[in-house]
Design a protein around this motif. Structure first.
Motif, PDB file in Angstrom:
ATOM      1  N   GLY A  52       0.818  -1.224   0.000  1.00 50.77           N
ATOM      2  CA  GLY A  52       0.000   0.000   0.000  1.00 50.77           C
ATOM      3  C   GLY A  52       0.838   1.255   0.000  1.00 50.77           C
ATOM      4  O   GLY A  52       0.513   2.236  -0.677  1.00 50.77           O
ATOM      5  N   GLY A  53       1.939   1.253   0.748  1.00 51.78           N
ATOM      6  CA  GLY A  53       2.832   2.413   0.769  1.00 51.78           C
ATOM      7  C   GLY A  53       3.495   2.667  -0.573  1.00 51.78           C
ATOM      8  O   GLY A  53       3.576   3.808  -1.036  1.00 51.78           O
ATOM      9  N   VAL A  54       3.966   1.598  -1.213  1.00 48.91           N
ATOM     10  CA  VAL A  54       4.595   1.750  -2.529  1.00 48.91           C
ATOM     11  C   VAL A  54       3.577   2.247  -3.546  1.00 48.91           C
ATOM     12  O   VAL A  54       3.875   3.122  -4.368  1.00 48.91           O
ATOM     13  CB  VAL A  54       5.242   0.415  -2.971  1.00 48.91           C
ATOM     14  CG1 VAL A  54       5.661   0.463  -4.422  1.00 48.91           C
ATOM     15  CG2 VAL A  54       6.430   0.089  -2.089  1.00 48.91           C
ATOM     16  N   MET A  55       2.372   1.684  -3.504  1.00 51.01           N
ATOM     17  CA  MET A  55       1.334   2.126  -4.442  1.00 51.01           C
ATOM     18  C   MET A  55       0.984   3.596  -4.239  1.00 51.01           C
ATOM     19  O   MET A  55       0.795   4.335  -5.211  1.00 51.01           O
ATOM     20  CB  MET A  55       0.087   1.253  -4.296  1.00 51.01           C
ATOM     21  CG  MET A  55       0.245  -0.125  -4.876  1.00 51.01           C
ATOM     22  SD  MET A  55      -1.164  -1.202  -4.582  1.00 51.01           S
ATOM     23  CE  MET A  55      -2.494  -0.250  -5.228  1.00 51.01           C
ATOM     24  N   SER A  56       0.921   4.050  -2.996  1.00 49.75           N
ATOM     25  CA  SER A  56       0.594   5.453  -2.752  1.00 49.75           C
ATOM     26  C   SER A  56       1.728   6.374  -3.198  1.00 49.75           C
ATOM     27  O   SER A  56       1.481   7.472  -3.697  1.00 49.75           O
ATOM     28  CB  SER A  56       0.260   5.682  -1.284  1.00 49.75           C
ATOM     29  OG  SER A  56       1.403   5.517  -0.490  1.00 49.75           O
ATOM     30  N   LEU A  57       2.977   5.937  -3.022  1.00 53.54           N
ATOM     31  CA  LEU A  57       4.102   6.744  -3.511  1.00 53.54           C
ATOM     32  C   LEU A  57       4.100   6.851  -5.026  1.00 53.54           C
ATOM     33  O   LEU A  57       4.299   7.936  -5.582  1.00 53.54           O
ATOM     34  CB  LEU A  57       5.424   6.147  -3.036  1.00 53.54           C
ATOM     35  CG  LEU A  57       5.814   6.438  -1.600  1.00 53.54           C
ATOM     36  CD1 LEU A  57       7.083   5.666  -1.249  1.00 53.54           C
ATOM     37  CD2 LEU A  57       6.026   7.912  -1.398  1.00 53.54           C
ATOM     38  N   VAL A  58       3.873   5.733  -5.698  1.00 49.33           N
ATOM     39  CA  VAL A  58       3.852   5.743  -7.162  1.00 49.33           C
ATOM     40  C   VAL A  58       2.698   6.600  -7.660  1.00 49.33           C
ATOM     41  O   VAL A  58       2.858   7.401  -8.589  1.00 49.33           O
ATOM     42  CB  VAL A  58       3.758   4.301  -7.710  1.00 49.33           C
ATOM     43  CG1 VAL A  58       3.462   4.298  -9.195  1.00 49.33           C
ATOM     44  CG2 VAL A  58       5.037   3.545  -7.419  1.00 49.33           C
ATOM     45  N   GLU A  59       1.540   6.464  -7.046  1.00 52.69           N
ATOM     46  CA  GLU A  59       0.389   7.243  -7.486  1.00 52.69           C
ATOM     47  C   GLU A  59       0.591   8.727  -7.244  1.00 52.69           C
ATOM     48  O   GLU A  59       0.245   9.543  -8.079  1.00 52.69           O
ATOM     49  CB  GLU A  59      -0.864   6.775  -6.727  1.00 52.69           C
ATOM     50  CG  GLU A  59      -2.114   7.477  -7.173  1.00 52.69           C
ATOM     51  CD  GLU A  59      -3.337   6.955  -6.451  1.00 52.69           C
ATOM     52  OE1 GLU A  59      -4.221   7.767  -6.170  1.00 52.69           O
ATOM     53  OE2 GLU A  59      -3.384   5.757  -6.149  1.00 52.69           O
ATOM     54  N   SER A  60       1.191   9.108  -6.132  1.00 51.41           N
ATOM     55  CA  SER A  60       1.400  10.527  -5.865  1.00 51.41           C
ATOM     56  C   SER A  60       2.422  11.117  -6.840  1.00 51.41           C
ATOM     57  O   SER A  60       2.309  12.266  -7.243  1.00 51.41           O
ATOM     58  CB  SER A  60       1.862  10.745  -4.427  1.00 51.41           C
ATOM     59  OG  SER A  60       3.151  10.207  -4.216  1.00 51.41           O
ATOM     60  N   ARG A  61       3.420  10.344  -7.229  1.00 52.58           N
ATOM     61  CA  ARG A  61       4.398  10.854  -8.204  1.00 52.58           C
ATOM     62  C   ARG A  61       3.788  10.969  -9.591  1.00 52.58           C
ATOM     63  O   ARG A  61       4.092  11.895 -10.327  1.00 52.58           O
ATOM     64  CB  ARG A  61       5.621   9.950  -8.238  1.00 52.58           C
ATOM     65  CG  ARG A  61       6.389  10.001  -6.970  1.00 52.58           C
ATOM     66  CD  ARG A  61       7.787   9.503  -7.172  1.00 52.58           C
ATOM     67  NE  ARG A  61       8.456   9.415  -5.885  1.00 52.58           N
ATOM     68  CZ  ARG A  61       9.314  10.303  -5.473  1.00 52.58           C
ATOM     69  NH1 ARG A  61       9.640  11.315  -6.233  1.00 52.58           N
ATOM     70  NH2 ARG A  61       9.897  10.170  -4.302  1.00 52.58           N
TER      71      ARG A  61
END
Length: 75
Positions: free
Chosen positions: A61-70
């Motif tokens: 979930g953390g990786v997905m949120s970082l990728v989505e925010s970028r």
């Protein structure tokens, strides 16, 4: 003829209202899932003894949120 016009306009108005209601319900459902249900599920997994599964899900979930925010920031 007026009855037909009334029926067409009624379906148009209430059809648009139904679409708006579905969009609002979907928004409320996403909020509940993200801010209420997901943390409760993670806590239940941790308290039942599956800490490694909970950590794995949390990292994903953390990786997905970082990728989505970028992606959103670049657009």
């Amino acid at each position: 003829m007026i009855t037909l016009l009334f029926c067409i306009l009624m379906f148009t108005v209430f059809g648009k209202l139904a679409v708006l209601a579905l969009k609002a319900a979907w928004g409320i459902t996403k909020i509940l899932l993200c801010f209420v249900l997901a943390p409760l599920i993670l806590l239940a997994i941790v308290f039942s003894g599956f800490i490694y599964i909970a950590m794995f899900l949390l990292i994903i979930g953390g990786v997905m949120s970082l990728v989505e925010s970028r992606v959103i920031r670049d657009v």
